[in-house]
Design a protein around this motif. Structure first.
Motif, PDB file in Angstrom:
ATOM      1  N   THR A   9       0.838  -1.200   0.000  1.00  0.00           N
ATOM      2  CA  THR A   9       0.000   0.000   0.000  1.00  0.00           C
ATOM      3  C   THR A   9       0.868   1.243   0.000  1.00  0.00           C
ATOM      4  OG1 THR A   9      -1.785  -1.110   1.211  1.00  0.00           O
ATOM      5  CG2 THR A   9      -1.754   1.302   1.287  1.00  0.00           C
ATOM      6  N   VAL A  10       0.478   2.216  -0.799  1.00  0.00           N
ATOM      7  CA  VAL A  10       1.120   3.528  -0.776  1.00  0.00           C
ATOM      8  C   VAL A  10       0.292   4.433   0.141  1.00  0.00           C
ATOM      9  CG1 VAL A  10       1.827   5.537  -2.109  1.00  0.00           C
ATOM     10  CG2 VAL A  10       2.039   3.249  -3.099  1.00  0.00           C
ATOM     11  N   VAL A 106       4.716   1.747   1.267  1.00  0.00           N
ATOM     12  CA  VAL A 106       5.494   2.980   1.098  1.00  0.00           C
ATOM     13  C   VAL A 106       4.737   4.133   1.755  1.00  0.00           C
ATOM     14  CG1 VAL A 106       6.672   4.507  -0.521  1.00  0.00           C
ATOM     15  CG2 VAL A 106       6.219   2.131  -1.170  1.00  0.00           C
ATOM     16  N   VAL A 107       5.452   4.971   2.468  1.00  0.00           N
ATOM     17  CA  VAL A 107       4.878   6.192   3.024  1.00  0.00           C
ATOM     18  C   VAL A 107       5.391   7.378   2.209  1.00  0.00           C
ATOM     19  CG1 VAL A 107       4.952   7.797   4.978  1.00  0.00           C
ATOM     20  CG2 VAL A 107       4.476   5.380   5.368  1.00  0.00           C
ATOM     21  N   VAL A 108       4.469   8.156   1.681  1.00  0.00           N
ATOM     22  CA  VAL A 108       4.815   9.389   0.973  1.00  0.00           C
ATOM     23  C   VAL A 108       4.479  10.556   1.889  1.00  0.00           C
ATOM     24  CG1 VAL A 108       4.457  10.810  -1.069  1.00  0.00           C
ATOM     25  CG2 VAL A 108       4.318   8.314  -1.255  1.00  0.00           C
ATOM     26  N   ASP A 113      -2.027  18.786   4.380  1.00  0.00           N
ATOM     27  CA  ASP A 113      -2.944  17.681   4.081  1.00  0.00           C
ATOM     28  C   ASP A 113      -2.694  17.211   2.647  1.00  0.00           C
ATOM     29  OD1 ASP A 113      -5.747  16.327   4.850  1.00  0.00           O
ATOM     30  OD2 ASP A 113      -5.772  16.907   2.736  1.00  0.00           O
ATOM     31  N   PRO A 114      -2.630  15.899   2.421  1.00  0.00           N
ATOM     32  CA  PRO A 114      -2.284  15.397   1.092  1.00  0.00           C
ATOM     33  C   PRO A 114      -3.241  15.807  -0.015  1.00  0.00           C
ATOM     34  CG  PRO A 114      -2.091  13.646   2.734  1.00  0.00           C
ATOM     35  CD  PRO A 114      -2.753  14.805   3.411  1.00  0.00           C
ATOM     36  N   PHE A 115      -4.504  16.092   0.320  1.00  0.00           N
ATOM     37  CA  PHE A 115      -5.494  16.429  -0.696  1.00  0.00           C
ATOM     38  C   PHE A 115      -5.794  17.919  -0.769  1.00  0.00           C
ATOM     39  CE2 PHE A 115      -7.999  12.192  -1.397  1.00  0.00           C
ATOM     40  CZ  PHE A 115      -6.910  11.692  -2.090  1.00  0.00           C
ATOM     41  N   PHE A 116      -4.898  18.742  -0.219  1.00  0.00           N
ATOM     42  CA  PHE A 116      -5.133  20.187  -0.219  1.00  0.00           C
ATOM     43  C   PHE A 116      -3.930  20.882  -0.834  1.00  0.00           C
ATOM     44  CE2 PHE A 116      -5.369  24.418   1.886  1.00  0.00           C
ATOM     45  CZ  PHE A 116      -6.618  24.798   1.413  1.00  0.00           C
ATOM     46  N   TYR A 117      -4.022  21.235  -2.123  1.00  0.00           N
ATOM     47  CA  TYR A 117      -2.945  21.916  -2.845  1.00  0.00           C
ATOM     48  C   TYR A 117      -1.607  21.199  -2.697  1.00  0.00           C
ATOM     49  CZ  TYR A 117      -5.974  26.056  -3.386  1.00  0.00           C
ATOM     50  OH  TYR A 117      -6.990  26.920  -3.696  1.00  0.00           O
ATOM     51  N   GLY A 118      -1.625  19.882  -2.695  1.00  0.00           N
ATOM     52  CA  GLY A 118      -0.387  19.148  -2.475  1.00  0.00           C
ATOM     53  C   GLY A 118       0.068  18.355  -3.688  1.00  0.00           C
ATOM     54  N   SER A 119       1.376  18.121  -3.781  1.00  0.00           N
ATOM     55  CA  SER A 119       1.923  17.347  -4.894  1.00  0.00           C
ATOM     56  C   SER A 119       1.480  15.893  -4.846  1.00  0.00           C
ATOM     57  CB  SER A 119       3.450  17.427  -4.872  1.00  0.00           C
ATOM     58  OG  SER A 119       3.890  18.737  -5.090  1.00  0.00           O
ATOM     59  N   PHE A 120       1.154  15.391  -3.658  1.00  0.00           N
ATOM     60  CA  PHE A 120       0.741  13.994  -3.566  1.00  0.00           C
ATOM     61  C   PHE A 120      -0.474  13.699  -4.429  1.00  0.00           C
ATOM     62  CE2 PHE A 120      -1.903  10.653  -1.704  1.00  0.00           C
ATOM     63  CZ  PHE A 120      -1.016   9.588  -1.777  1.00  0.00           C
ATOM     64  N   MET A 121      -1.330  14.669  -4.633  1.00  0.00           N
ATOM     65  CA  MET A 121      -2.537  14.450  -5.437  1.00  0.00           C
ATOM     66  C   MET A 121      -2.192  13.953  -6.835  1.00  0.00           C
ATOM     67  SD  MET A 121      -4.915  17.702  -4.329  1.00  0.00           S
ATOM     68  CE  MET A 121      -3.738  18.921  -4.934  1.00  0.00           C
ATOM     69  N   HIS A 122      -1.072  14.431  -7.381  1.00  0.00           N
ATOM     70  CA  HIS A 122      -0.674  14.028  -8.726  1.00  0.00           C
ATOM     71  C   HIS A 122      -0.183  12.583  -8.753  1.00  0.00           C
ATOM     72  CE1 HIS A 122      -1.190  18.170  -9.890  1.00  0.00           C
ATOM     73  NE2 HIS A 122      -0.379  18.546  -8.927  1.00  0.00           N
ATOM     74  N   LEU A 123       0.342  12.117  -7.640  1.00  0.00           N
ATOM     75  CA  LEU A 123       0.697  10.698  -7.533  1.00  0.00           C
ATOM     76  C   LEU A 123      -0.551   9.849  -7.335  1.00  0.00           C
ATOM     77  CD1 LEU A 123       3.830  10.892  -5.193  1.00  0.00           C
ATOM     78  CD2 LEU A 123       3.760  10.829  -7.692  1.00  0.00           C
ATOM     79  N   TYR A 124      -1.471  10.355  -6.523  1.00  0.00           N
ATOM     80  CA  TYR A 124      -2.684   9.605  -6.221  1.00  0.00           C
ATOM     81  C   TYR A 124      -3.464   9.270  -7.488  1.00  0.00           C
ATOM     82  CZ  TYR A 124      -7.209   8.408  -4.216  1.00  0.00           C
ATOM     83  OH  TYR A 124      -8.374   7.750  -3.903  1.00  0.00           O
ATOM     84  N   THR A 125      -3.637  10.255  -8.364  1.00  0.00           N
ATOM     85  CA  THR A 125      -4.427  10.005  -9.575  1.00  0.00           C
ATOM     86  C   THR A 125      -3.750   8.993 -10.489  1.00  0.00           C
ATOM     87  OG1 THR A 125      -3.387  11.916 -10.677  1.00  0.00           O
ATOM     88  CG2 THR A 125      -5.474  12.290  -9.532  1.00  0.00           C
ATOM     89  N   ARG A 126      -2.433   8.886 -10.409  1.00  0.00           N
ATOM     90  CA  ARG A 126      -1.708   7.943 -11.245  1.00  0.00           C
ATOM     91  C   ARG A 126      -1.614   6.553 -10.620  1.00  0.00           C
ATOM     92  NH1 ARG A 126       0.001  13.027 -12.411  1.00  0.00           N
ATOM     93  NH2 ARG A 126       0.753  13.422 -14.544  1.00  0.00           N
ATOM     94  N   PRO A 132      -3.156  -0.250  -4.147  1.00  0.00           N
ATOM     95  CA  PRO A 132      -3.872   0.366  -3.021  1.00  0.00           C
ATOM     96  C   PRO A 132      -3.198   1.652  -2.552  1.00  0.00           C
ATOM     97  CG  PRO A 132      -3.529  -1.985  -2.648  1.00  0.00           C
ATOM     98  CD  PRO A 132      -2.701  -1.620  -3.835  1.00  0.00           C
ATOM     99  N   VAL A 133      -3.983   2.699  -2.381  1.00  0.00           N
ATOM    100  CA  VAL A 133      -3.476   3.976  -1.884  1.00  0.00           C
ATOM    101  C   VAL A 133      -4.380   4.432  -0.741  1.00  0.00           C
ATOM    102  CG1 VAL A 133      -2.829   6.342  -2.439  1.00  0.00           C
ATOM    103  CG2 VAL A 133      -2.674   4.578  -4.201  1.00  0.00           C
TER     104      VAL A 133
END
Length: 242
Positions: A9-10, A106-108, A113-126, A132-133
């Protein structure tokens, strides 16, 4: 026949605004327990997310720093800007996906917050369509900012607007004029434009610099000439109250 390893899981882990003791218990547990840890940073810099977790990682932790590509020479509206960033996020996601598919968690790390103007969102959609994320929410920088300001951001029926200072000036002024309470993110070089928009809307704001960090400072925005990267502008609501 040996069964294939279970897919890992990421975890997109929100670290909060900048102080380790403002992380959630779940975030703390995941950061301390993970073997694979990834985080964004500017090339050659340790990165704010990595700084927050200093001293918390396992001795055998494998770090995956994701160094942002240099895009300062490319205008935001140039198609090349999106192409460079898309390729960067694709490469990062491919590495994380390979780890998860081999059975590794993996922990990113994500500031705020990961879903608030964060770069993680671009990883999440991919990643989310393939492995599992899970997302661990964090205290946002804006929440730390209005706590630092010493006044509630909204009362009663106040409407709160969150706006990036990257908006066109007229649009920014309209949103400032139309709302009861305001949070402005992504100020930086947009500070002069924000000041003009506030003037056009007839509003005043405060600037909170480095909220929840040792350098924390709250000043009238009109007095500021340079906005640090970690800065948020606030207009406090004055709505209904008993």
């Amino acid at each position: 026949m040996t069964p294939p390893p279970k897919t890992g899981t990421v975890h997109g882990v929100g670290l909060g605004p900048g102080a380790a003791d403002l992380m959630s218990v779940r975030a703390d547990r995941l950061v301390r327990g993970t073997r694979h840890i990834a985080y964004f940073r500017k090339a050659g810099k340790p990165g704010q997310a990595r700084r927050i977790v200093e001293g918390m990682l396992r001795a055998d932790a494998v770090e995956f720093p994701m160094d942002y590509p240099v895009t300062t020479e490319i205008p935001l509206d140039d198609p090349r800007y999106a192409e460079v960033l898309a390729r960067f996020y694709e490469d990062c996601a491919a590495h994380l996906r390979a780890l998860a598919e081999s059975g590794e968690d993996v922990v990113v790390l994500a500031e705020g917050d990961p879903f608030f103007y964060g770069s993680f969102m671009h990883l999440y959609t991919r990643l989310s369509p393939q492995v599992p994320v899970r997302v661990v929410p964090g205290i946002t920088g804006m929440a730390a900012a209005w706590a630092a300001s010493g006044a509630p951001i909204t009362w009663g029926d106040d409407v709160l607007t969150v706006a990036p200072a990257t908006l066109p000036e007229d649009d920014l002024a309209r949103r400032i004029a139309d709302t009861d309470a305001l949070v402005v993110m992504k100020i930086g070089q947009n500070l002069p434009k924000l000041k003009r928009a506030l003037g056009a809307a007839g509003r005043e704001a405060v600037l909170v610099e480095f909220a929840a960090m040792p350098e924390e400072r709250v000043v009238p925005l009109a007095e500021v000439e340079v906005a640090p990267y970690f800065s948020i502008a606030l207009i406090h609501g004055q709505g209904r109250r008993p």
